[in-house]
Design an enzyme around this catalytic site. Sequence first.
Site, PDB file in Angstrom:
ATOM      1  N   GLU A  18       0.802  -1.226   0.000  1.00  0.00           N
ATOM      2  CA  GLU A  18       0.000   0.000   0.000  1.00  0.00           C
ATOM      3  C   GLU A  18       0.829   1.269   0.000  1.00  0.00           C
ATOM      4  O   GLU A  18       0.361   2.341  -0.381  1.00  0.00           O
ATOM      5  CB  GLU A  18      -0.974   0.013   1.189  1.00  0.00           C
ATOM      6  CG  GLU A  18      -0.321   0.076   2.556  1.00  0.00           C
ATOM      7  CD  GLU A  18      -0.055  -1.311   3.118  1.00  0.00           C
ATOM      8  OE1 GLU A  18       0.096  -1.428   4.336  1.00  0.00           O
ATOM      9  OE2 GLU A  18      -0.001  -2.273   2.344  1.00  0.00           O
ATOM     10  N   ASP A  60      19.004  15.827 -31.649  1.00  0.00           N
ATOM     11  CA  ASP A  60      19.235  16.607 -32.853  1.00  0.00           C
ATOM     12  C   ASP A  60      20.640  17.198 -32.764  1.00  0.00           C
ATOM     13  O   ASP A  60      21.227  17.271 -31.679  1.00  0.00           O
ATOM     14  CB  ASP A  60      18.173  17.705 -32.956  1.00  0.00           C
ATOM     15  CG  ASP A  60      18.199  18.406 -34.302  1.00  0.00           C
ATOM     16  OD1 ASP A  60      18.747  17.828 -35.258  1.00  0.00           O
ATOM     17  OD2 ASP A  60      17.676  19.527 -34.403  1.00  0.00           O
ATOM     18  N   ASP A  77      14.245  20.451 -30.299  1.00  0.00           N
ATOM     19  CA  ASP A  77      13.517  21.693 -30.021  1.00  0.00           C
ATOM     20  C   ASP A  77      12.750  22.224 -31.226  1.00  0.00           C
ATOM     21  O   ASP A  77      12.112  23.264 -31.141  1.00  0.00           O
ATOM     22  CB  ASP A  77      14.486  22.772 -29.534  1.00  0.00           C
ATOM     23  CG  ASP A  77      15.551  23.117 -30.576  1.00  0.00           C
ATOM     24  OD1 ASP A  77      15.602  22.442 -31.624  1.00  0.00           O
ATOM     25  OD2 ASP A  77      16.334  24.057 -30.342  1.00  0.00           O
ATOM     26  N   ASN A  95       5.836 -14.236   3.553  1.00  0.00           N
ATOM     27  CA  ASN A  95       4.689 -14.306   4.463  1.00  0.00           C
ATOM     28  C   ASN A  95       3.609 -15.247   3.942  1.00  0.00           C
ATOM     29  O   ASN A  95       2.863 -15.843   4.732  1.00  0.00           O
ATOM     30  CB  ASN A  95       4.098 -12.910   4.676  1.00  0.00           C
ATOM     31  CG  ASN A  95       4.985 -12.040   5.545  1.00  0.00           C
ATOM     32  OD1 ASN A  95       5.823 -12.551   6.292  1.00  0.00           O
ATOM     33  ND2 ASN A  95       4.814 -10.734   5.451  1.00  0.00           N
ATOM     34  N   ASN A 135       1.778  -4.343   9.939  1.00  0.00           N
ATOM     35  CA  ASN A 135       1.917  -3.782   8.595  1.00  0.00           C
ATOM     36  C   ASN A 135       2.097  -2.262   8.644  1.00  0.00           C
ATOM     37  O   ASN A 135       2.928  -1.696   7.928  1.00  0.00           O
ATOM     38  CB  ASN A 135       0.671  -4.140   7.776  1.00  0.00           C
ATOM     39  CG  ASN A 135       0.877  -3.886   6.296  1.00  0.00           C
ATOM     40  OD1 ASN A 135       1.782  -4.442   5.688  1.00  0.00           O
ATOM     41  ND2 ASN A 135       0.036  -3.044   5.724  1.00  0.00           N
ATOM     42  N   ASP A 142       5.374  -0.234   7.449  1.00  0.00           N
ATOM     43  CA  ASP A 142       5.258   0.818   6.436  1.00  0.00           C
ATOM     44  C   ASP A 142       5.869   2.126   6.926  1.00  0.00           C
ATOM     45  O   ASP A 142       6.548   2.832   6.176  1.00  0.00           O
ATOM     46  CB  ASP A 142       3.781   1.058   6.081  1.00  0.00           C
ATOM     47  CG  ASP A 142       3.217  -0.042   5.205  1.00  0.00           C
ATOM     48  OD1 ASP A 142       4.020  -0.780   4.593  1.00  0.00           O
ATOM     49  OD2 ASP A 142       1.978  -0.172   5.129  1.00  0.00           O
TER      50      ASP A 142
END
Length: 893
Positions: A329, A371, A637, A705, A730, A734
């Site tokens: 997450e 270029d 460009d 896990n 968790n 995190d």
Amino acid sequence: MTTPDPSTAEVLVDDAGTIGSSLARPPAQPTIPAKGKNHNIRVSPEVIEAAQKDGEELLRDLRTTSGGLTRTEAEGRARTTGPNEVAQERRQGWPVRLLKIIRNPLVILLATLSAVSFGTGDARAGTVMAVMVALSVGLRFLQEARADAAAAKLKAMIHVTATVIRDGEAKEMPLRDLVPGDIIKLSAGDMIPGDVRVLSSKDLFVSQGSLTGESLPIEKFHDPETKVVTSPTELKNICFMGTSVQSGTASAVVVTTGARTYLGSMAGSITEDRTPTSFDQGLNRFTWLMIQLMAVMVPLVFLINGFTKHDWKGAFFFAMAVAVGLTPEMLPMIVSVCLSKGALAMSRKKVIVKRLNAIQNFGGMDVLCTDKTGTLTEDRVVLQRHCNVAGRETEEVLLDGYLISHFQTGLKNLLDRAILDSPDFHGQALVEKYKKLDELPFDFTRRMMSVLVEDPEGKAILFAKGAPEEVFHQCSHFELDGKLSPMDPNLIVGLKEEYASLSNDGFRVLAVATKQLPGKQICSRDDERELVLKGYVAFLDPPKDTAGRAIEALHKHGVAVKILTGDNDLISRKVCKDVGLSADPMLLGGDVEKMSDAELAEAAEKTTLFARLSPAHKQRVIRALRSKGHVVGFMGDGINDAPALRAADIGISVDTATDIAKESADLILLEKDLMVLEGGVVDGRKVFANILKYIRMGASSNFGNMFSVLGASAFLPFIPMAPIQVLTNNLLYDFSQVPIPIDAVDDEQVARPRPWNIDEIKRFILFIGPISSIFDYTTFFVMLWVFNCWDPSRAAVFQTGWFVESLMTQTLIIHVIRTNKIPFIQSRASWPLTATTLSIMAFGMWLPYSPLAPSLGLVQLPRLYWPILMLTLLSYVSLTQVIKVWLLRKKWI
């Protein structure tokens, strides 16, 4: 591929003499578009037909006259053709931008899990996931909105008008009001308002650099086109929208406007949907890999726990908690913060990031196509050589050329200005002693010009310059080391070889000759005979001082530089040589045209220089390189660069570029310098390295896990860990990874390109992930057999023991996975990452003894648990380091 013989060269001239030579080109039809996609980048058939017709026939076909259209006729045509405007990439409103960010599959998954958690009464889990979604979406939206606003400010709002004959009168009108059939007047400085056919002209030179990349203007005539050309821009009587008049005057009729112009066909390509970049594709593949893993894992956990524990409600909440635990997450937020940090770092280096994902692509780039004009060169013409007929530098030839440019009347072109601005000339005081007597202006029949001056001794001398071939024909002698020699046929061959040698080196060459005219005050064309050839002046758009160093630095970082230009192949070869790039083999636009996509892909990898390319050719080359697995950047460009900018993984432009080029780009440089790119490449690789750290850690941990949860669910008489414990574990893990975007990156990790490689990630998961399961199972053994947790009444002890071990191992292992070196000794994490990991580990150890323990279902652990845990941590770190080094030696990661 063959190189044309210089003897077949076609000479280009301007209003003060010859600009130089462009080699004769192999025949090809300009109406045939390049193979592959975007066949719509082409000149319309009406323009090709207009080039081949005489003026009167063309006016009849366009239902107009030399007196122009009436207002009523123009208004009627405008209703049919629409405004004379090219397509632009529409600036998206905030709802559209927000929707695109939310459409990420991981964001959708997190939002769904959050909604389910709220719906089932688990508000704590729902709130955590909702906050993650809000942070990741909000950060990305704000950063991209700021970048978009900055890019918009760079666009110059220029209102251009054209001189149009309406109702028989010349009027200044906005370009958007022009229609096919309008008669326009052109003069120096005017922008060409559509694709137009020249009806009459006088010394008309048009700068087509924005379409072709050529440094010097091209002569345009009013006669019908009879030759076959390889590129539409070589049509001698057609001027294209977006180009400008350098010198001379003309009247022309508008053939096509808006989207039907050559420029319009190019601009239309930038409004198409972008091809997903390597970063987008890689991130999506990883996201779907995790979703697939979850789709298998979560139902299995639910069913196993439901059947073995006969508590389907508890099994459901545990499965939901496992789903959250398996979901990376933090990935959207980590990616957004990493990219935002990279954008901030690059803004300090005068780089505006329009699309955040472009930063990683910048770091993963292993091929930079650019270029030539203005990027490798200074985008200005300078006098490079002033030599005698033997090729030796001489001040006398420079003085002769200076006198001609100084005394000629009328508009001085680029070559005259280059001579007059030459730092090599120090005879200004001497020039003041000369007096102009007369002048023979340049014309296209003679392709030369002359001035008659009186020298300080009172002698009348005619000085002439022009196309070498024409000057040769008017010379009876040449001068070398103060001696005159006749221009006999044998010597002429040698003189032409010297001129050809300069041309082959990419120079624009003019010949200089003189003649004594005692007592004359005026001169005529007859006086331009029996001249004495003195030598040559040669011009070049010189390479930038930083170009060679920048290319070398990019090579050291594993980035191959390739030149894609519409300019002359000889000039391009010379520039490549000067900046240290190999020009062999070289591919011309005609070669690209004949190749299939597969053939071009093979050839493009081996080629450094591509010359005489059309916009469609550049686009094909970019796509061919990408098809071979390269992460391709393109820097340009001009208008002609827009399709290639769009097709590349990373499009790079500059703030002085055309609006279309800036709209097509992902990055906008405030300085057109490759050295800026070199720094950006390193920043991009740091961003990717930190994103990859999170992905490796999260994916391997989740994979491990999976085995632990499945095994424990199958043989334990209770749920292995309470849902609230899974969510807390968790959340703490995190939090420990929040500083990853600002973590230090080892030099070895930014030394080479790092494209996204999902197979490499899979190998890392397969070998590193199960290691965590090994030590999870050793912990299970200790809890079950040493601390007698088979008894369901001691389930809380088992759950607490696994909670602490799981949090400690996956938090500590960050330091092993973040580097390829030995952690803590050869490579240390940044202090914020070190502080958060130590804090979380300490917090995890404190939790079972804290006032929060009862609400989390945690209990105090036996004293013997802690030394066993320390041994587990040491063994886990050591084994992971050993496997990591083995994978690195195998070059599997």
